[in-house]
Motif scaffolding. Structure first.
Motif, PDB file in Angstrom:
ATOM      1  N   SER A 149     -10.029  61.067 -47.685  1.00  0.00           N
ATOM      2  CA  SER A 149     -10.822  60.066 -48.401  1.00  0.00           C
ATOM      3  C   SER A 149     -10.288  58.650 -48.229  1.00  0.00           C
ATOM      4  O   SER A 149     -10.934  57.700 -48.670  1.00  0.00           O
ATOM      5  N   LEU A 150      -9.128  58.494 -47.609  1.00  0.00           N
ATOM      6  CA  LEU A 150      -8.570  57.152 -47.426  1.00  0.00           C
ATOM      7  C   LEU A 150      -8.541  56.737 -45.965  1.00  0.00           C
ATOM      8  O   LEU A 150      -7.866  55.778 -45.597  1.00  0.00           O
ATOM      9  N   THR A 151      -9.274  57.453 -45.117  1.00  0.00           N
ATOM     10  CA  THR A 151      -9.203  57.172 -43.680  1.00  0.00           C
ATOM     11  C   THR A 151     -10.002  55.945 -43.269  1.00  0.00           C
ATOM     12  O   THR A 151     -10.014  55.590 -42.095  1.00  0.00           O
ATOM     13  N   SER A 152     -10.668  55.288 -44.217  1.00  0.00           N
ATOM     14  CA  SER A 152     -11.299  54.015 -43.858  1.00  0.00           C
ATOM     15  C   SER A 152     -10.254  53.025 -43.377  1.00  0.00           C
ATOM     16  O   SER A 152     -10.563  52.123 -42.591  1.00  0.00           O
ATOM     17  N   LEU A 153      -9.011  53.191 -43.831  1.00  0.00           N
ATOM     18  CA  LEU A 153      -7.948  52.320 -43.340  1.00  0.00           C
ATOM     19  C   LEU A 153      -7.772  52.497 -41.831  1.00  0.00           C
ATOM     20  O   LEU A 153      -7.564  51.520 -41.103  1.00  0.00           O
ATOM     21  N   VAL A 154      -7.870  53.726 -41.347  1.00  0.00           N
ATOM     22  CA  VAL A 154      -7.758  53.966 -39.912  1.00  0.00           C
ATOM     23  C   VAL A 154      -8.954  53.356 -39.184  1.00  0.00           C
ATOM     24  O   VAL A 154      -8.808  52.774 -38.106  1.00  0.00           O
ATOM     25  N   ALA A 155     -10.147  53.473 -39.767  1.00  0.00           N
ATOM     26  CA  ALA A 155     -11.311  52.826 -39.176  1.00  0.00           C
ATOM     27  C   ALA A 155     -11.106  51.319 -39.078  1.00  0.00           C
ATOM     28  O   ALA A 155     -11.521  50.679 -38.100  1.00  0.00           O
ATOM     29  N   HIS A 156     -10.439  50.750 -40.072  1.00  0.00           N
ATOM     30  CA  HIS A 156     -10.142  49.317 -40.045  1.00  0.00           C
ATOM     31  C   HIS A 156      -9.217  48.978 -38.878  1.00  0.00           C
ATOM     32  O   HIS A 156      -9.484  48.041 -38.100  1.00  0.00           O
ATOM     33  N   GLU A 157      -8.125  49.729 -38.742  1.00  0.00           N
ATOM     34  CA  GLU A 157      -7.182  49.431 -37.660  1.00  0.00           C
ATOM     35  C   GLU A 157      -7.811  49.685 -36.297  1.00  0.00           C
ATOM     36  O   GLU A 157      -7.547  48.954 -35.333  1.00  0.00           O
TER      37      GLU A 157
END
Length: 619
Positions: A301-309
């Motif tokens: 649920s916190l992988t939007s951070l990876v999408a950001h990078e």
């Protein structure tokens, strides 16, 4: 010392190494005063965990050294041992050099005299044990039994471990040879090994030109797990299985990003999961994104951070802000791109939650900075200040909101075509605000009379706060959370909400916790904790939203968990609000000082620089 790499000319990159954009001077780099630019680096380093130093040489091939002009490098607390000049035939001769007056933020300019036939400069140097970019971790600070080293070069910390032209507007290719203890693996922002070398010596190559802030090095007890032909995970052995599970959608993310805005230009996209002291959520080092273990929530649920990078592989790494005053050109586009990736993978309702949380964070930042402050402009003026002060939600969320406003005016298809062409046209180049605005006008705004006025472009870029035409953001899934909050306020027992909250993501729980009244007592928090187990959550986002409530209420049951969190997690995004909440409580300053004294060795200098000032203000 590592044996030297041959000093001949580098293989030419297929990508441009200079930008056609006439950039404004960079107030955070002495190299902007240099008429000579670097084009390729040959780096030799030996990593010494006992002395906590890197030692070796940086051989810089120069792009335009035809005249006997000095070349200027940025350094900060580096021990410069000697400097040599190289000519086209490989002849090496001692070079005259001077180090200028030290500035606490900018460091010292290293000026090297050149001869007419000089094509390169070799600098022999050693880093300081407390170099700001480097974090040396003892085994007890990792998830294993071996020491660990990682770098964090953004914004202007590359100069603390490498004499370089440390401006985002200056790009170069590089090769490196790094020697480490034989039982450890070395990785860089380059083509990387997937297995240990028996000798402890590793060679790296980066053929795409990058700015210095994207130079990265990590050394530790690391293993690799492939996820697809071009993606994979590096992590310590204990962390690798949960990380492999958490990032199973990585290839799908890359494919979604390519579908939106063009081909991925960096060959591989791998992740390195660092120990918890890493000060950021992630760092978009090319080919090898560094990420915090705090995003290993177990439910992806916190992988939007990876999408950001990942999005930074286009916005930032491919087209880079010319100076740190133009930081919004990196982050505003990246946040917008990140949420488009998440929408593509998980649906519009999921992406809407991210938009609402981001807008909430933006309003909080504007309130904190001051609605009329020039620091709420997109175009910043950070001259004379540490550019780290510009890494706020303004660049990220206000920049994204500008693109959302433009999307509402011209439609997604037209905006997508514009962004895709922008990345393609300016690939491997730098971009400043003035040049971008001219390009935006020529390609979009001037083609439709009145569009710029409707966009209120100047209010966005050079005005404070949020313009009047800022589009509203809403979330259907958060409406259900708000209904649960209303029932709770009306007297419904927390346990009665268990069924409808069972499938909530981290984002819904954070929204729920942020929506709780700040006046709840310890007696009121206990049934919430009993029902939802916030204090024992393994989710760092949830804990960071929960602990301020427990501190205000004096909820003693959460105190050990809070202290454990502060002692072990180094992500600045979490530390700053928690220390602020702690400082605001009775006896908080004394308690904060005690925790910080113990925890500070676990934090990177990026975090301690902020926290030292915060605790000095409040104690």
């Amino acid at each position: 010392m590592v044996s030297p790499i041959a000093s001949g000319s580098p293989t030419a990159s297929t990508s441009p190494t200079t930008s056609p954009v006439a950039l404004s001077p960079d107030p955070h780099s002495y190299s902007g005063l240099s008429p000579v630019r670097v084009r390729h680096l040959l780096l030799e380093l030996a990593v010494d965990f006992d002395s906590r130093t890197l030692a070796g040489s940086a051989t810089w091939h120069l792009a335009n050294a035809g005249e006997a002009s000095p070349v200027i490098f940025d350094t900060r607390e580096l021990a410069i041992e000697s400097v040599e000049r190289l000519d086209g035939s490989g002849t090496v001769a001692p070079a005259e050099y001077t180090l200028g007056t030290a500035d606490p933020v900018l460091g010292q300019p290293l000026r090297v005299a050149l001869a007419n036939d000089t094509t390169g400069v070799r600098i022999h140097y050693r880093t300081a044990p407390a170099a700001a970019a480097l974090q040396w971790l003892a085994p007890a600070q990792t998830s294993g039994t071996q020491p660990f080293l990682f770098t964090q070069s953004q914004a202007i910390l590359a100069r603390t471990w490498l004499p370089c032209q440390d401006s985002p507007g200056i790009r170069f290719t590089y090769e490196a040879r790094v020697r480490v203890p034989a039982h450890l693996l070395a990785l860089m922002s380059a083509a990387n090994p997937q297995q240990r070398s028996a000798s402890g010596e590793y060679q790296f190559r980066m053929d795409q030109p990058i700015p210095a802030y994207l130079m990265a090095l990590a050394v530790g007890d690391l293993e690799f797990a492939p996820l697809s032909e071009r993606t994979g995970i590096y992590a310590e052995p204990a962390t690798l299985p949960p990380a492999t599970h958490e990032f199973a959608d990585l290839e799908h993310m890359v494919a979604a990003a390519e579908q939106l805005y063009g081909p991925y230009r960096w060959e591989r996209y791998d992740l390195l999961v660092l120990p918890p002291s890493f000060p950021f959520g992630g760092m978009e080092n090319p080919r090898l994104t560094f990420v915090t273990p705090t995003i290993l929530a177990g439910d992806r649920s916190l992988t939007s951070l990876v999408a950001h990078e990942l999005a930074h592989s286009w916005s930032g790494n491919l087209v880079t802000n010319g100076t740190w005053n133009d930081f919004w050109l990196n982050e505003g586009f990246t946040v917008y791109f990140e949420r488009r990736i998440m929408e593509h993978l998980y649906g519009r309702e999921y992406a809407d939650m991210l938009q609402v949380l981001g807008r909430d964070a933006l309003h909080h930042t504007i309130e904190e900075i001051g609605a009329t402050s020039p620091d709420t402009h997109l175009r910043l003026n950070l001259a004379g200040r540490d550019p780290d002060e510009g890494l706020t939600e303004i660049a990220y969320e206000k920049g994204c909101s500008l693109l959302l406003t433009l999307e509402g005016l011209i439609g997604r298809p037209r905006l997508d075509a514009f962004i895709k062409e922008y990345f393609a046209r300016f690939s491997f180049q730098a971009m400043d605000t003035d040049t971008f605005l001219a390009y935006l006008r020529a390609e979009l705004l001037d083609k439709k009379p009145g569009l710029e006025a409707r966009l209120q472009l100047s209010d966005w870029v050079d005005g404070p706060g949020l313009p009047a035409n800022t589009p509203a953001v809403t979330s259907h899934r958060f409406e259900a959370v708000d209904q649960a909050l209303s029932r709770l306020a009306a007297g419904t027992a927390p346990a009665a909400l268990a069924q409808e909250t069972a499938e909530w993501s981290s984002h819904e729980w954070v929204h729920f916790l942020q929506g709780l009244p700040p006046t709840l007592s310890a007696e009121q928090l206990k049934p919430l904790d009993d029902a939802f187990h916030f204090t024992t959550s393994g989710n760092a986002e949830i804990l960071t939203a929960w602990f301020p409530h427990t501190l205000r209420a004096g909820y003693a049951a959460a105190a050990p968990a809070l202290e454990n969190f502060l002692r072990h997690v180094g992500r600045r995004k979490f530390l700053v609000p928690l220390y602020r909440a702690l400082l605001a409580t009775p006896n908080g300053p004394q308690r904060a000082r005690a925790i910080y004294a113990e925890a500070r060795p676990n934090y990177h200098s990026v975090a301690t620089g902020t926290l030292d000032a915060l605790l000095a203000e409040r104690t």
